[in-house]
Enzyme design. Structure first.
Site, short mmCIF file in Angstrom:
data_model
loop_
_atom_site.label_atom_id
_atom_site.label_comp_id
_atom_site.label_asym_id
_atom_site.label_seq_id
_atom_site.Cartn_x
_atom_site.Cartn_y
_atom_site.Cartn_z
N LYS A 42 -34.43 2.68 50.20
CA LYS A 42 -34.57 2.29 48.84
C LYS A 42 -33.14 1.62 48.50
O LYS A 42 -32.16 1.92 48.60
CB LYS A 42 -34.54 3.34 47.75
CG LYS A 42 -34.88 2.74 46.30
CD LYS A 42 -34.60 3.91 45.50
CE LYS A 42 -33.05 3.83 45.15
NZ LYS A 42 -32.91 2.56 43.85
N SER B 72 -22.94 7.77 43.21
CA SER B 72 -22.25 8.84 42.42
C SER B 72 -22.33 10.14 42.84
O SER B 72 -23.30 10.68 43.19
CB SER B 72 -22.71 8.50 40.78
OG SER B 72 -23.67 8.99 40.79
N GLY C 202 -25.79 12.72 43.64
CA GLY C 202 -25.38 13.46 45.00
C GLY C 202 -26.05 14.74 44.74
O GLY C 202 -26.75 15.29 45.57
N GLU D 278 -22.30 9.98 50.63
CA GLU D 278 -20.89 9.41 50.48
C GLU D 278 -20.79 9.11 49.03
O GLU D 278 -21.47 8.36 48.46
CB GLU D 278 -20.62 8.35 51.60
CG GLU D 278 -19.34 7.80 51.48
CD GLU D 278 -18.94 6.65 50.54
OE1 GLU D 278 -18.20 7.17 49.60
OE2 GLU D 278 -19.38 5.62 50.76
N CYS E 280 -15.86 3.21 45.95
CA CYS E 280 -15.58 4.55 45.73
C CYS E 280 -14.34 5.23 46.04
O CYS E 280 -13.80 6.31 45.73
CB CYS E 280 -16.67 5.33 46.41
SG CYS E 280 -16.83 4.61 48.29
N GLU F 184 -13.93 8.72 37.40
CA GLU F 184 -14.25 7.75 38.33
C GLU F 184 -14.56 6.46 37.27
O GLU F 184 -15.63 6.44 36.84
CB GLU F 184 -15.07 7.89 39.52
CG GLU F 184 -15.18 6.58 40.46
CD GLU F 184 -16.18 6.88 41.38
OE1 GLU F 184 -16.00 6.32 42.62
OE2 GLU F 184 -17.38 7.37 41.18
#
Length: 576
Positions: free
Chosen positions: A268, A322, A326, A344, A378, A475
């Site tokens: 995707k 993010s 996750g 990740e 990230c 973040e």
């Protein structure tokens, strides 16, 4: 994760490899540039093996003062002078549908969604919107391609490697076009897309092409009259969900190890940036991959992404994005068929500047550690810890560097920073800036939109930041630098680790004892010493704690895509 473009200090004074770019001629899709750039070496030397070569574009060049990675082994100066052809600012968009079984399909629902040019806020085109029904179609195609005895399963491992080499060659052929399309859809500067992202995509696919026939099992000395060996077999159908910050690079990070080990893929694409991934789908077919081996779906996370995560006939899911998403993917995988998961995820990475650091080098590296890719990394060095006796000088120099940063049209070769990827991200970043001001952090520079049109934000620096402030904990994923003060080594280790994240960290010091001690104390998957954002296909990348699980890159990146099967055979007699 960030595409890397940082090297190491060259000599005690931190001399740089300097590049001067001459004006390049325009080129169309598929044409390769030869030499519009020249390099002046001066006192510079090439980076050591395993460290990315850094080259600095400086005035009066036509190219921005960006630090570019150009390789992962010693290179000649001529080889380092990678050409940057003039961009086509209006690249044709040829592929807007769903790619299943080496064919192009409308979505089952016939729905489409717009993909937006972040430099203008205008619609580029409409793209087919995949959802659960399209995922089901793609999984069936992948499952058929993975059947026992299928052409893909019977193919020699070396031939799988050759297909990956061909794909890398085709991407290299169309490098200028793909860089321009990435810039149009994502907003990153074209020079970086061409010299950094595409360079790493090509290297990554070639790296894993070489692994295809070299990752294998072992014979084992079992007690008794038995012959025992292990096989490394592909997991099967792999769902892969990639982010919008490095669309081409993250696609390569996912496809390389999965295909090298013989898996099939349902991928995707991020809804913000689907165009380059769809073009690569056309190259996958051109390279000769059998139908159904790679299937690519543009669509939204809550529909297509959720369908992949919970699908009962997908054996593994790999996700970059993010931490919040996750969690959802991990839960969906557990509640469906316990599919394997590699994640990740986010980070709030500490960048520690000791008082004995090379100040010029540390300022430049800290700047790029945060602001590279519009701060949309990230592993961005988003908590800059500076020892108190150099704090004020470091802050002053960092502000001056931010003032010199060129923000603007990403197709202009002088531009260092383009727009944020979309309006949501733009508003989110500006919201964090307002939060920082309300919490009492000192706004030293920036903090406002950088243009009347598009999603541009000024490079922003906060000083006097405290660890309990929102901007120091969450973040931001934008061009917002937070500079914090510390006194002792023990203090900074504790503060650096006081986060739910553990993706990356960096230390700037000339003291090797501090390097060893601090790097052992930091809870992060990657530690950079006197550099930042150094990546190579050969090295693993991934996080501790809420920054994810599993590793991508290097030999370690192959393991999540294989099952280990033990085979034991009774023999009449075993002899040594």
């Amino acid at each position: 994760p960030a595409a890397a473009f940082i090297g190491s200090p060259e000599g005690e004074g931190g001399a740089r490899v300097r590049r001067r770019a001459q004006k390049g001629s325009g080129r169309g899709r598929g044409e390769r540039a030869d030499a519009p750039c020249a390099v002046a070496t001066g006192r510079s030397r090439l980076a050591l093996e395993g460290i990315m070569l850094q080259a600095a574009f400086q005035t009066p060049c036509k190219v921005a003062p960006i630090r570019l990675l150009l390789g992962c082994r010693p290179l000649s100066i001529a080889a380092a002078a990678a050409a940057v052809p003039q961009p086509n600012t209006r690249p044709d968009v040829s592929y807007k549908k769903i790619f299943i079984n080496n064919e192009w399909h409308d979505s089952v629902s016939r729905k489409t969604f717009p993909t937006i040019n972040p430099s203008t806020g205008e619609v580029i085109c409409q793209v087919a919107e995949g959802d659960k029904a399209d995922v089901d179609k793609a999984v069936k195609a992948a499952r058929d391609a993975f059947k026992f005895g299928s052409p893909w399963r019977k193919m020699d491992a070396s031939e799988r490697g050759m297909l990956l080499y061909r794909l890398a060659d085709l991407i290299e052929r169309d490098r200028a076009y793909l860089a321009a399309l990435e810039t149009l859809d994502n907003g990153k500067p074209y020079a970086i897309a061409y010299l950094v992202d595409l360079e790493m995509v090509i290297k990554h696919l070639r790296y894993y092409a070489g692994w295809a026939d070299k990752f294998h099992g072992k014979t084992i000395s079992m007690d008794g009259d038995f012959f025992t060996y292990t096989r490394h077999e592909p997991v099967g159908v792999c769902g892969q969900i990639i982010p919008w910050n490095f669309p081409l690079l993250m696609q390569a990070w996912k496809l390389g190890p999965a295909l090298a080990t013989g898996n099939v893929v349902v991928m995707k694409l991020a809804e913000q940036t689907p165009l380059t991934g769809l073009y690569v789908a056309s190259l996958i077919k051109e390279a000769g991959f059998p139908p159904g081996v790679v299937n690519i779906i543009p669509g939204y996370g809550h529909s297509a992404g959720a369908a992949i995560s919970s699908h009962m006939d997908i054996d593994k899911v790999a996700f970059t994005g993010s931490t919040e998403v996750g969690h959802l993917i991990q839960k969906a995988a557990a509640e469906s068929n316990l599919k394997r998961v590699t994640l990740e995820l986010g980070g709030k990475s500490p960048n520690i500047i000791m008082s004995d650091a090379d100040m010029d080098w540390a300022v430049e590296q800290a700047h790029s550690a945060l602001f590279f890719n519009q701060g949309q990394c990230c592993c961005a060095g988003s908590r800059t810890y500076v020892q108190e006796d150099i704090y004020h000088e470091f802050v002053e120099r960092s502000v001056e560097r931010a003032k010199a940063r060129v923000v603007g049209n990403p197709f202009d070769l002088r531009t260092e920073q383009g727009p944020q990827v979309d309006e949501n991200q733009y508003k989110k970043v500006l919201g964090y800036i307002n939060t920082g001001k309300k919490e009492g952090a000192k706004l030293l520079y920036g903090g406002n939109p950088a243009a009347d049109k598009g999603y541009f934000i000024q490079p922003t620096i906060f000083g006097e930041v405290q660890d309990d402030m929102v901007i120091a904990k969450e973040e931001i994923f934008g061009p917002v630098m937070q500079i914090l003060k510390f006194k002792t080594v023990e203090e900074v280790i504790n503060r650096a680790n006081d986060t739910k994240y553990g993706l990356a960290a960096a230390i700037f010091t000339k003291d090797v004892d501090k390097v060893n001690y601090i790097s052992q104390g930091l809870r992060a998957g990657t530690i950079w010493i006197n550099c930042y954002n150094v990546f190579g296909s050969q090295a693993p990348f991934g996080g501790y704690k809420a920054s994810g699980q599993g590793r991508e890159g290097g030999e370690y990146g192959l393991h999540p895509y294989t099952e280990v099967k033990t085979v034991t055979i009774k023999v009449p007699q075993k002899n040594s």
